[in-house]
Design a protein around this motif. Structure first.
Motif, PDB file in Angstrom:
ATOM      1  N   GLU A 128      26.289  20.623  27.312  1.00 37.69           N
ATOM      2  CA  GLU A 128      26.789  19.876  28.475  1.00 37.69           C
ATOM      3  C   GLU A 128      25.652  19.422  29.381  1.00 37.69           C
ATOM      4  O   GLU A 128      25.669  18.299  29.896  1.00 37.69           O
ATOM      5  CB  GLU A 128      27.767  20.742  29.278  1.00 37.69           C
ATOM      6  CG  GLU A 128      29.110  20.903  28.618  1.00 37.69           C
ATOM      7  CD  GLU A 128      30.029  21.862  29.382  1.00 37.69           C
ATOM      8  OE1 GLU A 128      29.808  22.071  30.593  1.00 37.69           O
ATOM      9  OE2 GLU A 128      30.953  22.392  28.740  1.00 37.69           O
ATOM     10  N   LEU A 129      24.654  20.282  29.573  1.00 33.09           N
ATOM     11  CA  LEU A 129      23.503  19.932  30.411  1.00 33.09           C
ATOM     12  C   LEU A 129      22.782  18.709  29.845  1.00 33.09           C
ATOM     13  O   LEU A 129      22.500  17.744  30.575  1.00 33.09           O
ATOM     14  CB  LEU A 129      22.529  21.119  30.502  1.00 33.09           C
ATOM     15  CG  LEU A 129      21.217  20.850  31.238  1.00 33.09           C
ATOM     16  CD1 LEU A 129      21.468  20.657  32.732  1.00 33.09           C
ATOM     17  CD2 LEU A 129      20.243  22.003  31.003  1.00 33.09           C
ATOM     18  N   LEU A 130      22.514  18.728  28.556  1.00 31.58           N
ATOM     19  CA  LEU A 130      21.793  17.615  27.924  1.00 31.58           C
ATOM     20  C   LEU A 130      22.631  16.340  27.909  1.00 31.58           C
ATOM     21  O   LEU A 130      22.113  15.251  28.165  1.00 31.58           O
ATOM     22  CB  LEU A 130      21.358  18.003  26.510  1.00 31.58           C
ATOM     23  CG  LEU A 130      20.246  19.054  26.459  1.00 31.58           C
ATOM     24  CD1 LEU A 130      20.149  19.665  25.071  1.00 31.58           C
ATOM     25  CD2 LEU A 130      18.914  18.467  26.881  1.00 31.58           C
TER      26      LEU A 130
ATOM     27  N   ASP B  57      14.980  18.051  35.292  1.00 29.40           N
ATOM     28  CA  ASP B  57      14.767  17.743  36.709  1.00 29.40           C
ATOM     29  C   ASP B  57      13.423  17.048  36.931  1.00 29.40           C
ATOM     30  O   ASP B  57      13.286  16.233  37.835  1.00 29.40           O
ATOM     31  CB  ASP B  57      14.822  19.016  37.567  1.00 29.40           C
ATOM     32  CG  ASP B  57      16.240  19.503  37.793  1.00 29.40           C
ATOM     33  OD1 ASP B  57      17.199  18.750  37.524  1.00 29.40           O
ATOM     34  OD2 ASP B  57      16.388  20.662  38.241  1.00 29.40           O
ATOM     35  N   ALA B  58      12.443  17.406  36.108  1.00 38.46           N
ATOM     36  CA  ALA B  58      11.112  16.814  36.236  1.00 38.46           C
ATOM     37  C   ALA B  58      11.019  15.440  35.566  1.00 38.46           C
ATOM     38  O   ALA B  58       9.987  14.782  35.631  1.00 38.46           O
ATOM     39  CB  ALA B  58      10.059  17.759  35.648  1.00 38.46           C
ATOM     40  N   GLY B  59      12.100  15.011  34.883  1.00 35.68           N
ATOM     41  CA  GLY B  59      12.113  13.674  34.304  1.00 35.68           C
ATOM     42  C   GLY B  59      12.060  13.592  32.792  1.00 35.68           C
ATOM     43  O   GLY B  59      11.900  12.498  32.231  1.00 35.68           O
ATOM     44  N   ALA B  60      12.185  14.719  32.084  1.00 36.39           N
ATOM     45  CA  ALA B  60      12.196  14.668  30.622  1.00 36.39           C
ATOM     46  C   ALA B  60      13.378  13.817  30.159  1.00 36.39           C
ATOM     47  O   ALA B  60      14.468  13.888  30.725  1.00 36.39           O
ATOM     48  CB  ALA B  60      12.288  16.068  30.035  1.00 36.39           C
TER      49      ALA B  60
ATOM     50  N   ILE C   1      14.417  26.648  31.333  1.00 41.57           N
ATOM     51  CA  ILE C   1      13.268  25.762  31.095  1.00 41.57           C
ATOM     52  C   ILE C   1      13.742  24.323  30.930  1.00 41.57           C
ATOM     53  O   ILE C   1      13.196  23.396  31.531  1.00 41.57           O
ATOM     54  CB  ILE C   1      12.464  26.234  29.855  1.00 41.57           C
ATOM     55  CG1 ILE C   1      11.759  27.562  30.168  1.00 41.57           C
ATOM     56  CG2 ILE C   1      11.469  25.159  29.410  1.00 41.57           C
ATOM     57  CD1 ILE C   1      11.129  28.229  28.960  1.00 41.57           C
ATOM     58  N   ILE C   2      14.770  24.119  30.124  1.00 40.44           N
ATOM     59  CA  ILE C   2      15.278  22.775  29.851  1.00 40.44           C
ATOM     60  C   ILE C   2      15.816  22.126  31.114  1.00 40.44           C
ATOM     61  O   ILE C   2      15.543  20.953  31.396  1.00 40.44           O
ATOM     62  CB  ILE C   2      16.345  22.842  28.733  1.00 40.44           C
ATOM     63  CG1 ILE C   2      15.673  23.234  27.412  1.00 40.44           C
ATOM     64  CG2 ILE C   2      17.099  21.518  28.611  1.00 40.44           C
ATOM     65  CD1 ILE C   2      16.618  23.769  26.368  1.00 40.44           C
TER      66      ILE C   2
ATOM     67  N   PRO D 220       8.380  17.792  24.068  1.00 37.45           N
ATOM     68  CA  PRO D 220       8.496  19.191  24.473  1.00 37.45           C
ATOM     69  C   PRO D 220       9.957  19.610  24.699  1.00 37.45           C
ATOM     70  O   PRO D 220      10.304  20.772  24.469  1.00 37.45           O
ATOM     71  CB  PRO D 220       7.685  19.240  25.774  1.00 37.45           C
ATOM     72  CG  PRO D 220       6.611  18.211  25.543  1.00 37.45           C
ATOM     73  CD  PRO D 220       7.344  17.091  24.844  1.00 37.45           C
ATOM     74  N   LEU D 221      10.803  18.674  25.087  1.00 36.74           N
ATOM     75  CA  LEU D 221      12.219  18.985  25.275  1.00 36.74           C
ATOM     76  C   LEU D 221      12.875  19.381  23.946  1.00 36.74           C
ATOM     77  O   LEU D 221      13.662  20.333  23.894  1.00 36.74           O
ATOM     78  CB  LEU D 221      12.949  17.798  25.909  1.00 36.74           C
ATOM     79  CG  LEU D 221      14.358  18.060  26.417  1.00 36.74           C
ATOM     80  CD1 LEU D 221      14.374  19.149  27.485  1.00 36.74           C
ATOM     81  CD2 LEU D 221      14.952  16.769  26.984  1.00 36.74           C
TER      82      LEU D 221
END
Length: 186
Positions: free
Chosen positions: A147-149, A119-122, A113-114, A95-96
């Motif tokens: 940068e987030l990923l 944060d939920a562990g993806a 969303i990402i 889903p990511l």
């Protein structure tokens, strides 16, 4: 030539069909109704979400919601204990991956969303059947998302592996056993 009479009896949709519809339409009311009908049983609900797949794409309800940016559905699903956050579809996308593709057209909402999925562990390190990670699908101008990923990948790489954690635990146990037997001989 007369037509055969149409069957007007209505049969209810299965929970699988309902959960897919809920994911596609961001219909949280339907999702909460299913939750209620299952007596808020987290195990049954997680199994329903994890085991429901589209026939051709093998997409889960989480894939469907991420593809459409249906945050309210995603938010409820991420709070259900036991839901697989990284299931893979026919293309081996999580889903990511799908959410990152959604972010191409909706960068701000997609980022939101990402960020919450991470944060939920993806796991941003999972590769699809083309050998690409979610960050490989980031739109060229979206440095913030890239940068987030990348920082999520780095953070995961810094966590000790299960093997290392087990080894540390065993060493602590042995050290405690050794100190306990040493104090008994005094």
């Amino acid at each position: 030539m007369s037509e055969a009479p149409k069957d007007t009896s209505v049969q209810g949709a299965t929970y699988q069909e309902q959960i897919q519809e809920s994911a596609r339409r961001n219909n949280t009311e339907l999702l909460l109704q299913i939750k209620s009908e299952l007596n808020n049983d987290q195990v049954k609900l997680a199994h329903l979400i994890n085991d429901t797949r589209e026939i051709i794409t093998n997409n889960t309800p989480l894939h469907l919601a991420c593809n459409l940016g249906n945050w309210e559905f995603i938010d409820i699903v991420l709070d259900i204990e036991g839901v697989e956050i990284d299931p893979q579809n026919r293309e081996l996308e999580t889903p990511l991956h799908v959410a990152v593709k959604y972010a191409i057209d909706e960068p701000e909402h997609g980022y939101f969303i990402i960020d919450n999925m991470l944060d939920a562990g993806a796991d941003p390190r999972i590769k699809d059947k083309h050998g690409l990670r979610p960050r490989d699908y980031v739109n060229k101008g979206n440095e913030k998302l890239l940068e987030l990923l990348e920082s999520a990948e780095y953070a995961i790489s810094m966590e000790p592996s299960e093997e290392m954690q087990l080894r540390e635990f065993q060493e602590q146990e042995e050290a405690q056993d050794g100190s306990a037997s040493g104090s008994e001989s005094d």
